[in-house]
Design a protein around this motif. Structure first.
Motif, PDB file in Angstrom:
ATOM      1  N   GLN A  74       0.830  -1.204   0.000  1.00 46.52           N
ATOM      2  CA  GLN A  74       0.000   0.000   0.000  1.00 46.52           C
ATOM      3  C   GLN A  74       0.866   1.255   0.000  1.00 46.52           C
ATOM      4  N   VAL A  75       1.948   1.220   0.766  1.00 49.66           N
ATOM      5  CA  VAL A  75       2.868   2.362   0.788  1.00 49.66           C
ATOM      6  C   VAL A  75       3.488   2.566  -0.587  1.00 49.66           C
ATOM      7  N   GLU A  76       3.874   1.465  -1.234  1.00 52.10           N
ATOM      8  CA  GLU A  76       4.479   1.561  -2.563  1.00 52.10           C
ATOM      9  C   GLU A  76       3.465   2.084  -3.583  1.00 52.10           C
ATOM     10  N   ASP A  77       2.226   1.612  -3.484  1.00 54.03           N
ATOM     11  CA  ASP A  77       1.175   2.115  -4.384  1.00 54.03           C
ATOM     12  C   ASP A  77       0.980   3.612  -4.190  1.00 54.03           C
ATOM     13  N   ALA A  78       0.988   4.054  -2.923  1.00 56.16           N
ATOM     14  CA  ALA A  78       0.819   5.477  -2.636  1.00 56.16           C
ATOM     15  C   ALA A  78       1.982   6.283  -3.202  1.00 56.16           C
ATOM     16  N   ARG A  79       3.207   5.754  -3.044  1.00 50.60           N
ATOM     17  CA  ARG A  79       4.378   6.459  -3.572  1.00 50.60           C
ATOM     18  C   ARG A  79       4.281   6.594  -5.088  1.00 50.60           C
ATOM     19  N   SER A  80       3.906   5.490  -5.760  1.00 53.42           N
ATOM     20  CA  SER A  80       3.808   5.527  -7.214  1.00 53.42           C
ATOM     21  C   SER A  80       2.722   6.493  -7.679  1.00 53.42           C
ATOM     22  N   ALA A  81       1.578   6.494  -6.943  1.00 57.16           N
ATOM     23  CA  ALA A  81       0.489   7.389  -7.330  1.00 57.16           C
ATOM     24  C   ALA A  81       0.891   8.849  -7.203  1.00 57.16           C
ATOM     25  N   VAL A  82       1.596   9.176  -6.128  1.00 53.48           N
ATOM     26  CA  VAL A  82       2.039  10.553  -5.922  1.00 53.48           C
ATOM     27  C   VAL A  82       3.085  10.937  -6.955  1.00 53.48           C
ATOM     28  N   GLN A  83       4.044  10.041  -7.212  1.00 55.12           N
ATOM     29  CA  GLN A  83       5.094  10.342  -8.175  1.00 55.12           C
ATOM     30  C   GLN A  83       4.545  10.480  -9.584  1.00 55.12           C
ATOM     31  N   ALA A  84       3.452   9.752  -9.869  1.00 57.42           N
ATOM     32  CA  ALA A  84       2.863   9.827 -11.206  1.00 57.42           C
ATOM     33  C   ALA A  84       2.248  11.187 -11.492  1.00 57.42           C
ATOM     34  N   THR A  85       1.964  11.964 -10.435  1.00 54.84           N
ATOM     35  CA  THR A  85       1.368  13.291 -10.643  1.00 54.84           C
ATOM     36  C   THR A  85       2.402  14.336 -11.031  1.00 54.84           C
ATOM     37  N   ALA A  86       3.684  14.009 -10.878  1.00 54.23           N
ATOM     38  CA  ALA A  86       4.721  14.991 -11.218  1.00 54.23           C
ATOM     39  C   ALA A  86       4.854  15.103 -12.720  1.00 54.23           C
ATOM     40  N   PRO A  87       4.924  16.303 -13.282  1.00 51.20           N
ATOM     41  CA  PRO A  87       5.100  16.460 -14.724  1.00 51.20           C
ATOM     42  C   PRO A  87       6.449  15.935 -15.174  1.00 51.20           C
ATOM     43  N   ASP A  88       6.484  15.377 -16.389  1.00 52.67           N
ATOM     44  CA  ASP A  88       7.711  14.781 -16.897  1.00 52.67           C
ATOM     45  C   ASP A  88       8.854  15.779 -16.988  1.00 52.67           C
ATOM     46  N   ASP A  89       8.541  17.073 -17.264  1.00 51.22           N
ATOM     47  CA  ASP A  89       9.621  18.026 -17.471  1.00 51.22           C
ATOM     48  C   ASP A  89      10.340  18.389 -16.170  1.00 51.22           C
ATOM     49  N   SER A  90       9.821  17.950 -15.032  1.00 54.44           N
ATOM     50  CA  SER A  90      10.502  18.227 -13.768  1.00 54.44           C
ATOM     51  C   SER A  90      10.963  16.938 -13.096  1.00 54.44           C
ATOM     52  N   ALA A  91      10.919  15.811 -13.853  1.00 55.85           N
ATOM     53  CA  ALA A  91      11.194  14.502 -13.261  1.00 55.85           C
ATOM     54  C   ALA A  91      12.690  14.226 -13.188  1.00 55.85           C
ATOM     55  N   THR A  92      13.002  13.328 -12.284  1.00 49.39           N
ATOM     56  CA  THR A  92      14.352  12.781 -12.178  1.00 49.39           C
ATOM     57  C   THR A  92      14.237  11.268 -12.253  1.00 49.39           C
ATOM     58  N   LEU A  93      15.035  10.659 -13.092  1.00 52.72           N
ATOM     59  CA  LEU A  93      15.046   9.203 -13.180  1.00 52.72           C
ATOM     60  C   LEU A  93      16.375   8.700 -12.656  1.00 52.72           C
ATOM     61  N   ARG A  94      16.299   7.874 -11.610  1.00 49.16           N
ATOM     62  CA  ARG A  94      17.500   7.309 -10.992  1.00 49.16           C
ATOM     63  C   ARG A  94      17.730   5.914 -11.554  1.00 49.16           C
ATOM     64  N   ILE A  95      18.843   5.754 -12.240  1.00 47.41           N
ATOM     65  CA  ILE A  95      19.128   4.519 -12.969  1.00 47.41           C
ATOM     66  C   ILE A  95      20.317   3.805 -12.335  1.00 47.41           C
ATOM     67  N   GLY A  96      20.126   2.566 -11.974  1.00 45.70           N
ATOM     68  CA  GLY A  96      21.220   1.754 -11.477  1.00 45.70           C
ATOM     69  C   GLY A  96      21.845   0.958 -12.608  1.00 45.70           C
ATOM     70  N   ALA A  97      23.115   0.635 -12.472  1.00 45.61           N
ATOM     71  CA  ALA A  97      23.815  -0.166 -13.472  1.00 45.61           C
ATOM     72  C   ALA A  97      24.778  -1.088 -12.751  1.00 45.61           C
ATOM     73  N   VAL A  98      24.512  -2.391 -12.785  1.00 44.54           N
ATOM     74  CA  VAL A  98      25.372  -3.329 -12.076  1.00 44.54           C
ATOM     75  C   VAL A  98      26.752  -3.348 -12.720  1.00 44.54           C
ATOM     76  N   ALA A  99      27.769  -3.136 -11.902  1.00 39.44           N
ATOM     77  CA  ALA A  99      29.154  -3.070 -12.378  1.00 39.44           C
ATOM     78  C   ALA A  99      29.332  -1.985 -13.420  1.00 39.44           C
ATOM     79  N   GLY A 100      28.579  -0.894 -13.285  1.00 40.30           N
ATOM     80  CA  GLY A 100      28.731   0.245 -14.184  1.00 40.30           C
ATOM     81  C   GLY A 100      28.429  -0.107 -15.623  1.00 40.30           C
ATOM     82  N   PRO A 101      29.309   0.243 -16.562  1.00 44.53           N
ATOM     83  CA  PRO A 101      29.033  -0.006 -17.986  1.00 44.53           C
ATOM     84  C   PRO A 101      28.993  -1.478 -18.360  1.00 44.53           C
ATOM     85  N   LEU A 102      29.471  -2.369 -17.473  1.00 42.87           N
ATOM     86  CA  LEU A 102      29.358  -3.793 -17.763  1.00 42.87           C
ATOM     87  C   LEU A 102      27.910  -4.259 -17.728  1.00 42.87           C
TER      88      LEU A 102
END
Length: 307
Positions: A74-102
């Motif tokens: 329920q907490v995760e659903d609430a987080r996703s619902a709130v984050q979905a209201t943010a406009p794309d032009d102000s968004a930040t996407l945090r991307i993980g990469a295991v072992a960097g470019p590998l």
């Protein structure tokens, strides 16, 4: 009782061991044990029966774990619902990469470029992850998506496979197998393996446990969770371990030899995201990654697209 305690409780219940749960949560074992004891004291009930093999849920523990999962979802659903209201032009996407470019090898650059071309106003933050935390950081919401190496098994994380490449066997340059160019799994199945510090569903794949039917990890050497750790450990001991073929190209070392292992099941590159995360920016990255991988698959030697 707080959310963090509930997360700890669920992790221990799913792993069946405080030690394995601590590794999954990327924390030390003593603080985790203390947090569980405080939770039991606060509730006035015993949640686990401790044994030499791990922990077993009591009736009260099973009841609380079921409710804890519901609360965390329920907490995760609430987080996703709130984050979905943010406009794309102000968004930040945090991307993980295991072992960097590998993480995706030669496909990493076109994947990131494809997403940036679609969303020039989205701030992209990259984070290098280890074998141990590549999935848990997604599940906990620390990062939004991650370029990962499968297998991935997690109740709160889904993965879209985007490419497959061959695996190789890695040994030190003085190992008796070091002069070989190509080997079969049968040729190496009885050699002691370097242990990986990662969830069992991940480490067993690279250690060839399924092919062998059991583990043959050398327990005298501590397990490792990074590519650099693999290189140092192999240089110090006559062990072997499989890895993605990209590792030989992106992290070459004069101390280590890579040997082709063509009959081993391939290394699957995937994009991991939290289950139920429907934010447009996340969905856009999933689509961009899959499309970019398919269009640029020739950049990754001997690879095949999963699209």
């Amino acid at each position: 009782m707080d959310l963090r305690q509930l997360q700890y409780l669920v992790a221990v219940a799913e792993e069946g061991s405080v030690r394995r749960a601590a590794r999954r949560l990327y924390m030390a074992q003593p603080p985790l044990s203390q947090a569980l004891l405080r939770l039991e004291r606060d509730l006035g009930v015993e949640l686990f029966t401790r044994t030499s093999r791990g922990v077993i849920l009591t009736d009260a523990g099973r009841e609380l774990v079921g409710r804890a999962r519901d609360i965390l979802h329920q907490v995760e659903d609430a987080r996703s619902a709130v984050q979905a209201t943010a406009p794309d032009d102000s968004a930040t996407l945090r991307i993980g990469a295991v072992a960097g470019p590998l993480s995706a090898g030669e496909l990493t650059r076109p994947i990131l470029e494809a997403f940036r071309a679609l969303h020039p106003d989205v701030t992209v933050r990259l984070r290098d992850t280890s074998f141990a935390d590549q999935v848990d950081l997604v599940a906990s919401g620390v990062i939004d998506v991650a370029l990962v190496r499968c297998p991935v098994v997690h109740d709160d994380v889904d993965v879209i496979p985007i490419a497959a490449e061959p695996r190789a066997l890695f040994v030190r340059s003085t190992h008796e197998l070091a002069s070989e160019q190509t080997l079969s799994v049968a040729d190496v199945i009885e050699y002691p393996m370097l242990g990986l510090d990662a969830p069992e569903w991940f480490s067993s794949f690279w250690q060839l446990d399924p092919e062998r039917g059991h583990s043959l990890v050398d327990t005298q050497l501590p397990p490792v969770s990074t590519v650099q750790g693999i290189q140092l450990a192999l240089a110090a001991a006559p062990l072997v371990v499989t890895g993605c073929a990209t590792m030989a190209r992106f992290a070459p070392s004069p101390l280590i030899r890579a040997i082709e292992l063509p009959d081993a099941s391939p290394s699957i590159i995937g994009v991991a995201y939290r289950r139920g995360d429907t934010r447009p920016v996340v969905r856009s990255f999933l689509e961009a990654a899959a499309t970019a991988a398919a269009e640029n698959i020739a950049l990754l030697p001997n690879a095949t697209s999963s699209v």
